[in-house]
Structure formats: structure tokens, C-alpha cells
Write a protein that holds these residues in place. Structure first.
Motif, PDB file in Angstrom:
ATOM      1  N   ASN A 130       0.812  -1.224   0.000  1.00 36.07           N
ATOM      2  CA  ASN A 130       0.000   0.000   0.000  1.00 36.07           C
ATOM      3  C   ASN A 130       0.840   1.265   0.000  1.00 36.07           C
ATOM      4  OD1 ASN A 130      -3.043  -0.685   0.278  1.00 36.07           O
ATOM      5  ND2 ASN A 130      -2.055  -2.100   1.694  1.00 36.07           N
ATOM      6  N   GLY A 131       2.125   1.120  -0.376  1.00 34.78           N
ATOM      7  CA  GLY A 131       2.963   2.283  -0.582  1.00 34.78           C
ATOM      8  C   GLY A 131       3.708   2.804   0.638  1.00 34.78           C
ATOM      9  N   VAL A 132       3.664   2.053   1.751  1.00 37.67           N
ATOM     10  CA  VAL A 132       4.390   2.466   2.957  1.00 37.67           C
ATOM     11  C   VAL A 132       5.741   1.759   2.985  1.00 37.67           C
ATOM     12  CG1 VAL A 132       4.393   2.488   5.480  1.00 37.67           C
ATOM     13  CG2 VAL A 132       2.244   2.809   4.235  1.00 37.67           C
ATOM     14  N   ASN A 133       6.816   2.517   3.084  1.00 36.82           N
ATOM     15  CA  ASN A 133       8.146   1.915   3.148  1.00 36.82           C
ATOM     16  C   ASN A 133       8.378   1.365   4.553  1.00 36.82           C
ATOM     17  OD1 ASN A 133      10.795   1.139   2.629  1.00 36.82           O
ATOM     18  ND2 ASN A 133      11.615   3.164   3.114  1.00 36.82           N
ATOM     19  N   CYS A 134       7.961   0.132   4.786  1.00 34.60           N
ATOM     20  CA  CYS A 134       8.063  -0.490   6.107  1.00 34.60           C
ATOM     21  C   CYS A 134       9.262  -1.450   6.098  1.00 34.60           C
ATOM     22  CB  CYS A 134       6.773  -1.232   6.455  1.00 34.60           C
ATOM     23  SG  CYS A 134       6.753  -1.904   8.127  1.00 34.60           S
ATOM     24  N   SER A 135      10.410  -0.938   6.497  1.00 37.80           N
ATOM     25  CA  SER A 135      11.647  -1.718   6.407  1.00 37.80           C
ATOM     26  C   SER A 135      11.760  -2.782   7.482  1.00 37.80           C
ATOM     27  CB  SER A 135      12.855  -0.781   6.520  1.00 37.80           C
ATOM     28  OG  SER A 135      12.828   0.186   5.513  1.00 37.80           O
TER      29      SER A 135
END
Length: 472
Positions: free
Chosen positions: A316-321
């Protein structure tokens, strides 16, 4: 065992050998379950007529070896090609699916180091079978009894743990700007506790060959002492399955989940989000945002579900590293979202090496976090806030006077306890909320004092203790 009993054995993404209400899986039950997994692979993974192949690995426990014999018999009975991955852990086993081009994998491990229970995990290239997938597997179980005693097995050996260690060594060598390319960890010191599990390969096959000095302790209580003795760069306490870990600083002791998350925030060079299943305090939000441009998402699920939510955030476009659970389970987006404490330790050591080039240490990063004013805000939910705060302060004064360690000074708005090298104050602020303030030069004792204060305040129901509760 009928199918409903099998479903009682499903816990998160595993099948446990014995449930809390004494449903116990027999040898024949294991045989049927693995046969059903074989059928599930045919229905859900294989896209054309081809042989099914499965990688099988275990932890270091004897109970896993006994169960593996039955697993092999079931796979052989179903004419499945078997790769014996020996003693390993889930991330290495997962990578064997790609390396060997197998259809799936099975991991058998003791529930804990001293448990008689074991668990079976089923894995494909997409990750663990979920609870819903395991219900589908159970529904495919054939009730027909099979005599397993005379089934012969044949398998191929796979050194997946060796390959996993080699991958980490190569990454260290390629990422570290060292004059000694083959020994980039020379000069670094680590204290490590492996929990009696498989993570000893991280010592023997990864960091020792690359030049690190390692003190391996058999008792986890000794890590902090040894860290101070040898001035270790960090102490690492792996859990039994090597999927979770705790870190120990030679200055600050064992890191709380809050300070561990603060440290992990420093691993990223770009704006990113960290997903947690514990609520982030305002102190940590401020630190991570200002120092590293890191924000947080919260989801109450357990670690394996948290890793799946991490993939959804990215979609969903969240950069969740990173996703990190309250018990130290980390999954990185650049490691196939695997819960993998060894990979987390690798990332941390890269950070230590980067800091060394700046003549800094982990303690320098942690000091900035610990050095934020030791003050926690407690919101009061009572209709009569002023009266309720007065009641708490009166009770706290009585509680404090029973302790001869410090001198207690109280007035209408605060109670302050003063000892030789610290003070703890509980005070009213604007008749809206309480402030806990701890002043000390000794950073090690801050959280002991905070925990004692939390234990006192926990009995009051009309206050919100999240700012303290989610520190530990």
C-alpha cells in the motif's frame, strides 16, 4: 485422532504435538498430517505434472529427530523427493526452497529448550502456511490407517545452514570497507548466548572466521558481566529457535523493548516506518523521528502475523523496512520478511562497523536516547481529576515512607524521594495528569526505578499507564 482434534493443535502458524487439553498427536497422526501437506502442495503449489519435493529440517533437540523419521516415511510413502537439511533454522530452510527448487519445506522443533512438546511448521516459497492454510491441510487428512513400520526412506543431504552462513560472510566482506577484506570483523568483540539452540553457527561459521573475538556464555545472566569485562561492542542473547533476540550494552545493560527499538531505528538511511505490536511512547517517537526520520505503525498481532502486515503496508505504498515484536522478533523487508534474529544481528554489526569509522559506538547512539529527560506523562481519566491525583499522591507518600532507602519530601502537588545517587518524583501537573520524573547519572537504574513506580501505580484504574507500560 479426528480432524477436529487436529485443529485444536494449530497454534499460530504451527501444529503443536500436544494441546493444553491433552490432545496428543501420535506417530500415525504425524504420518497422516504430512501426507495431507503433500496433497495440499499438489493442489496449491504445483502448476504442472511434476514430482513433489520437500526440504526437511530440525532444531537441535532429540525429540525432533524422532519425529523426522516419521515425516520421512510419510513423504517416501507418497513418492516425494526428500532433502534432509539436518540441524537448521527456519530462515535457512526457507532459502533452501529456492536453492533446491523444492515444492515446500517442513521444520520440526521443540517448543522450547526443555520442552517435551514439539511443533511442525509447513513452509512454501511464499512463507509459513497460515492458520487458515493449516485448516485446509487438516481437512485433506485421509483417515485410512497405514502400517508405517516397514516403509523404507531415501533422501538427499543439503547443507543449507552452511550456505546461509556463507551468504552472510560474503555480505560482510562486500559491505565492509576494510583493509583486510577476508577478515572485516577484526577488532570487534561480542558476547553471545545461543540458548542451547542452532544459533551457535553464527559464531562458528560467520563471525569467528571473519576475525571477530567472541565470548560465548552458557548462562544468560553472565552476558552483562562479560560485556563489561571485555568491553564488548554488544552482547547478543538469542532465543532457542534463533528467531528472537535481546541485546546487552556494556554501559546500559539489557535493552528494554523501547531502547532496543530506538537502536534498530538507527539502522536505516532513508525515511521509513517500523511496525510494532507494542505502543510507542512519546519519548521514542520524538527520538526516532528527530534522529532518523523513522515513524511507527502499531498492530496488536503476534510476530508472524506482524510480518505479514508488513508486506501489506509495503503493497500500500508504505516503506516499512522493519517489523519488530515486543519479544525481540525482527523481520526485515530486504530479507524476505523472515523472522530472523541472526539476520538482525548481521544488520546490527554492519551498523557497529559503520560507527567505528566515525570513532563512535552503540553506546553513543543509546546515550542520545537515554539522555532524553527521564520523564513520563500519565493521563488521568477520572471525572474528578484533581481529587483523584491528590488520592494517588497521598497513597504514594505513604508507600514511600515505608522505604528507609530514601528521604521523602511531600507537598500538595508532589512527592519526591531522594537517595544518594538518584531521586524519583511523582507530581501533579495542571490538575490534568501526573508526571513521573527520575533524575540520576546512573542510566542502569532508571528502568528499575520506573518499574517500581509502575508497580505502585498499576492498582489505580482511572489512569492511562501506556507511556510506562510499553517501555519494558
Amino acid at each position: 485422532m479426528n480432524k477436529e482434534n487436529f485443529k485444536q493443535l494449530i497454534v499460530n502458524d504451527s501444529i503443536i504435538s500436544e494441546s493444553e487439553n491433552s490432545v496428543v498427536m501420535s506417530e500415525n497422526d504425524v504420518f497422516k498430517l504430512v501426507s495431507a501437506f503433500n496433497e495440499w502442495l499438489k493442489n496449491n503449489v504445483v502448476r504442472e505434472e511434476t514430482n513433489i519435493s520437500v526440504s526437511v529440517g530440525t532444531d537441535a533437540s532429540g525429540i525432533s529427530d524422532e519425529t523426522k523419521v516419521t515425516v520421512f516415511k510419510s513423504l517416501s510413502y507418497n513418492k516425494t523427493e526428500i532433502f534432509d537439511c539436518g540441524k537448521t533454522f527456519v530462515p535457512a530452510l526457507f532459502k533452501s526452497i529456492a536453492n533446491l527448487n523444492t515444492t515446500g519445506a517442513i521444520y520440526i522443533s521443540s517448543v522450547s529448550a526443555d520442552s517435551e512438546k514439539y511443533k511442525i511448521e509447513f513452509i512454501t516459497i511464499l512463507g509459513h502456511l497460515t492458520r487458515e492454510n493449516l485448516v485446509e491441510v487438516v481437512d485433506l487428512i485421509d483417515e485410512t490407517e497405514v502400517d508405517v513400520s516397514n516403509i523404507e526412506t531415501e533422501c538427499k543431504s543439503d547443507s543449507n545452514l552452511k550456505f546461509y552462513a556463507e551468504m552472510l560472510r560474503q555480505r560482510f566482506c562486500s559491505h565492509v570497507n576494510s583493509t583486510d577484506y577476508s577478515r572485516p570483523l577484526r577488532g570487534l568483540k561480542f558476547v553471545v548466548y545461543t540458548g542451547g539452540g542452532v544459533s551457535d553457527f553464527f559464531i562458528d561459521k560467520v563471525i569467528l572466521p571473519l576475525g571477530a573475538e567472541v565470548v560465548e556464555v552458557k548462562n544468560s545472566d553472565l552476558i552483562y558481566k562479560e560485556c563489561k569485562n571485555v568491553s564488548a561492542n554488544i552482547g547478543i542473547k538469542f532465543n532457542y529457535d534463533a528467531n528472537g533476540f535481546q541485546l546487552i550494552s556494556n554501559e546500559f545493560g539489557e535493552l528494554t523493548k523501547e531502547s532496543l527499538t530506538a537502536l534498530m531505528s538507527s539502522l536505516f538511511d532513508e525515511e521509513t516506518t517500523i511496525l510494532t505490536n507494542f505502543k510507542i511512547t512519546s519519548k521514542l517517537k520524538q527520538y526516532a523521528s528527530e534522529q532518523y526520520n523513522v515513524s511507527f505503525e502499531y498492530d496488536e498481532d503476534e510476530a508472524y502475523s506482524l510480518a505479514k502486515k508488513q508486506t501489506l503496508l509495503i503493497e500500500n505504498g508504505v516503506n516499512c523496512s522493519l517489523a519488530i515484536s515486543e519479544d525481540g522478533y525482527c523481520s526485515f523487508s530486504d530479507n524476505n520478511f523472515l523472522i530472523d534474529a541472526v539476520y538482525a544481528a548481521y544488520k546490527l554489526i554492519l551498523k557497529i562497523i559503520s560507527l567505528r569509522s566515525e570513532k563512535k559506538t552503540i553506546e553513543d547512539i543509546l546515550f542520545d536516547f537515554y539522555n532524553i529527560e527521564n520523564q513520563w506523562k500519565i493521563y488521568v481519566n477520572s471525572f474528578d481529576k484533581e481529587g483523584y491525583i491528590r488520592t494517588i499522591l497521598t497513597a504514594y507518600e505513604g508507600f514511600s515512607l515505608k522505604n528507609s532507602v530514601f528521604k521523602t519530601i511531600a507537598d500538595e502537588t508532589s512527592v519526591r524521594n531522594i537517595a544518594e545517587n538518584y531521586s524519583v518524583e511523582l507530581r501533579n501537573e495542571n490538575n490534568e495528569f501526573l508526571i513521573v520524573s527520575i533524575k540520576t547519572e546512573n542510566k542502569e537504574i532508571v528502568y528499575n526505578l520506573l518499574e517500581t513506580t509502575y508497580d505502585f501505580l498499576e492498582k489505580f484504574k482511572s489512569i492511562n499507564l501506556d507511556e510506562i507500560k510499553y517501555v519494558f
